[in-house]
Design a protein around this motif. Structure first.
Motif: not given
Length: 69
Positions: A14-26, A28-41
């Motif tokens: 991304a730095s070589q191509q001038g593109a936006p940087m990717p998000p670091p791994p992990g 959004d993990d907490v957000a995914v778990l929270r949305s899964l809990r909300t969906y199940e409820q």
């Protein structure tokens, strides 16, 4: 290849191509778990079951279990 190694390659690319940087791994993990809990409820409410917090029920089973002496 690990997620960290792939992230470093993607960041370099991304730095070589001038593109936006990717998000670091992990990031959004907490957000995914929270949305899964909300969906199940929400699903529990639509099915007519009480929308209890699943972690509390699991902790209650673990902590209240009588110990064998």
């Amino acid at each position: 290849m690990t997620a960290t190694e792939q992230y470093l390659i993607d960041t370099w690319r991304a730095s070589q191509q001038g593109a936006p940087m990717p998000p670091p791994p992990g990031r959004d993990d907490v957000a995914v778990l929270r949305s899964l809990r909300t969906y199940e409820q929400a699903r529990a409410v639509m099915e007519g079951r009480p929308a209890r917090h699943p972690w509390r029920a699991a902790l209650r089973r673990i902590l209240v279990r009588p110990r064998a002496c």
